[in-house]
Motif scaffolding. Structure first.
Motif, short mmCIF file in Angstrom:
data_model
loop_
_atom_site.label_atom_id
_atom_site.label_comp_id
_atom_site.label_asym_id
_atom_site.label_seq_id
_atom_site.Cartn_x
_atom_site.Cartn_y
_atom_site.Cartn_z
N ALA A 115 -11.02 13.49 12.43
CA ALA A 115 -12.36 13.02 12.10
C ALA A 115 -12.26 11.88 11.08
N ARG A 116 -13.16 10.91 11.18
CA ARG A 116 -13.17 9.79 10.25
C ARG A 116 -13.89 10.19 8.97
N THR A 117 -13.35 9.68 7.84
CA THR A 117 -14.04 9.84 6.57
C THR A 117 -13.97 8.52 5.83
N THR A 118 -14.45 8.50 4.62
CA THR A 118 -14.44 7.26 3.85
C THR A 118 -13.17 7.08 3.06
N THR A 119 -12.25 8.05 3.14
CA THR A 119 -11.01 7.95 2.37
C THR A 119 -10.05 7.01 3.06
N SER A 120 -9.43 6.13 2.29
CA SER A 120 -8.43 5.20 2.84
C SER A 120 -7.34 4.99 1.83
N PRO A 121 -6.13 4.61 2.29
CA PRO A 121 -5.03 4.36 1.37
C PRO A 121 -5.39 3.26 0.38
N SER A 122 -4.98 3.43 -0.86
CA SER A 122 -5.27 2.44 -1.89
C SER A 122 -4.08 1.52 -2.08
N PRO A 123 -4.31 0.20 -2.16
CA PRO A 123 -3.19 -0.71 -2.41
C PRO A 123 -2.71 -0.61 -3.84
N THR A 124 -1.41 -0.77 -4.01
CA THR A 124 -0.88 -0.86 -5.35
C THR A 124 -1.10 -2.27 -5.86
N THR A 125 -0.97 -2.47 -7.16
CA THR A 125 -1.24 -3.78 -7.72
C THR A 125 -0.03 -4.69 -7.66
N ARG A 126 1.16 -4.12 -7.46
CA ARG A 126 2.37 -4.92 -7.46
C ARG A 126 3.32 -4.43 -6.38
N ARG A 149 0.84 -1.19 0.00
CA ARG A 149 0.00 0.00 0.00
C ARG A 149 0.87 1.24 0.00
N THR A 150 0.47 2.22 -0.76
CA THR A 150 1.17 3.49 -0.79
C THR A 150 0.38 4.49 0.04
N VAL A 151 1.04 5.09 1.04
CA VAL A 151 0.37 5.98 1.97
C VAL A 151 1.10 7.31 2.01
N SER A 152 0.36 8.40 1.94
CA SER A 152 0.96 9.73 1.98
C SER A 152 1.68 9.96 3.30
N LYS A 198 0.94 -6.51 4.62
CA LYS A 198 0.75 -5.37 5.51
C LYS A 198 1.85 -4.32 5.34
N VAL A 199 2.85 -4.62 4.53
CA VAL A 199 3.96 -3.68 4.33
C VAL A 199 3.47 -2.48 3.51
N ILE A 200 3.92 -1.29 3.89
CA ILE A 200 3.51 -0.09 3.17
C ILE A 200 4.71 0.60 2.55
N VAL A 201 4.43 1.49 1.62
CA VAL A 201 5.40 2.41 1.04
C VAL A 201 4.90 3.82 1.31
N VAL A 202 5.77 4.68 1.83
CA VAL A 202 5.39 6.06 2.09
C VAL A 202 5.66 6.90 0.85
N SER A 203 4.65 7.62 0.41
CA SER A 203 4.81 8.54 -0.71
C SER A 203 4.88 9.96 -0.18
#
Length: 315
Positions: free
Chosen positions: A258-269, A83-86, A215-220
């Motif tokens: 505050a909670r919203t419906t936005t969530s990090p999107s997984p990359t495909t590879r 997953r790529t997370v800001s 569960k590993v992420i990449v920070v963008s």
């Protein structure tokens, strides 16, 4: 960037150093297909450290808890997705109010005492040696909240040799004003975004409890420079606004995002290519006022639990 291919000898030396230093555990082996990504526990220094540890306090695992035990030894698991997370995502990083888990001034002294190491470090982060103190003081001490892919660097033969790694959640790092990890405090190594991999990637090393490849992420990098980051301390159920820079005395406790419906999107590879960003010096930075926090679905990546707070232990 990849593990240098100048000669087969260089690659073998780095692999041997990883084994000897315990960077990825006693079960590490070379791979014949694709690229290696080494697992590095929160308290492990790894091969060719640039400095003595500048981390303060004990290394604390933030990896998600699991019921089944993971046996030590070799782990050969393909990293099929990340997953790529800001870097500006609230709760992406951990931290307690007015507690720095990395001693920036000590790091500056270590590099100043060895010009060759300082030059190698400066070459990775893209500044002149004379600008290193200002550069390091402009970084922010935080703790990784999720297992994170990075490009790490070992100091070998008066130069920085890069290699791919997954840093365990709970690792103390310094991040820049886009939220990107730039220094690993346990070894003083400069960090960079992960490199694309050839033919896929496999993790090698002894896993920690809770490690899961998916569960590993990449920070963008955040879309623009920010003047503060929102950290979470799950152990004390607090959220902290930490202004960018090494001085944590200006921390202030804030309300949960505050909670919203936005969530990090997984990359495909797993061969994700982060947007390249050149490191900046304080003179180059002209940050706007603090950007509104990116809203996520309650708990940050890799930490399901109470809405607004992760289930894992605090920083």
């Amino acid at each position: 960037m990849r593990i240098p291919t100048r000669t087969l000898v260089t690659a073998c030396v780095l692999s041997a150093a990883l084994l000897a230093a315990g960077c990825a555990g006693a079960g590490v082996k070379q791979t014949r297909v694709g690229d290696l990504v080494f697992l590095q526990g929160a308290g492990e220094r790894g091969p060719g450290p640039f400095t003595d540890s500048t981390a303060t306090g004990p290394a604390a695992s933030e990896s998600p808890r699991i019921g089944a035990k993971v046996s030590a030894g070799e782990l050969s698991a393909p990293l099929r997705a990340a997953r790529t997370v800001s870097g500006a995502t609230p709760g992406l990083y951990r931290g307690s109010p007015r507690v720095a888990r990395c001693d920036v001034e000590r790091h500056i002294r270590y590099l100043a005492a060895d010009p060759a190491r300082a030059d190698a470090f400066a070459g990775v982060v893209g500044v002149r040696r004379a600008a290193l103190p200002a550069y390091l003081r402009g970084l922010t001490p935080v703790v990784l909240g999720a297992d994170t892919r990075v490009t790490n660097h070992a100091y070998q033969d008066r130069r920085a040799d890069d290699y791919q790694a997954v840093l365990q959640a709970g690792t103390a790092v310094l991040v820049d004003d886009r939220g990107l990890p730039r220094v690993r405090c346990a070894c003083g190594n400069p960090l960079a975004p992960p490199a694309p991999t050839r033919g896929g990637a496999s993790a090698r090393g002894t896993p920690w409890p809770g490690y899961r490849p998916n569960k590993v992420i990449v920070v963008s990098p955040a879309p623009r420079a920010v003047t503060s980051l929102t950290l979470v301390d799950a152990g004390h159920r607090t959220w902290t606004e930490r202004r960018t820079g090494h001085d944590v005395r200006r921390d202030r406790v804030v309300a949960p995002p505050a909670r919203t419906t936005t969530s990090p999107s997984p990359t495909t590879r797993a061969t994700v290519t982060p947007t390249p960003t050149a490191p900046t010096t304080p003179a180059d930075r002209a940050p706007s006022r603090t950007a509104p926090p990116t809203r996520t679905t309650g708990a940050p990546p890799g930490a399901p639990g109470t809405p607004g707070l992760p289930a894992a232990g605090g920083a």
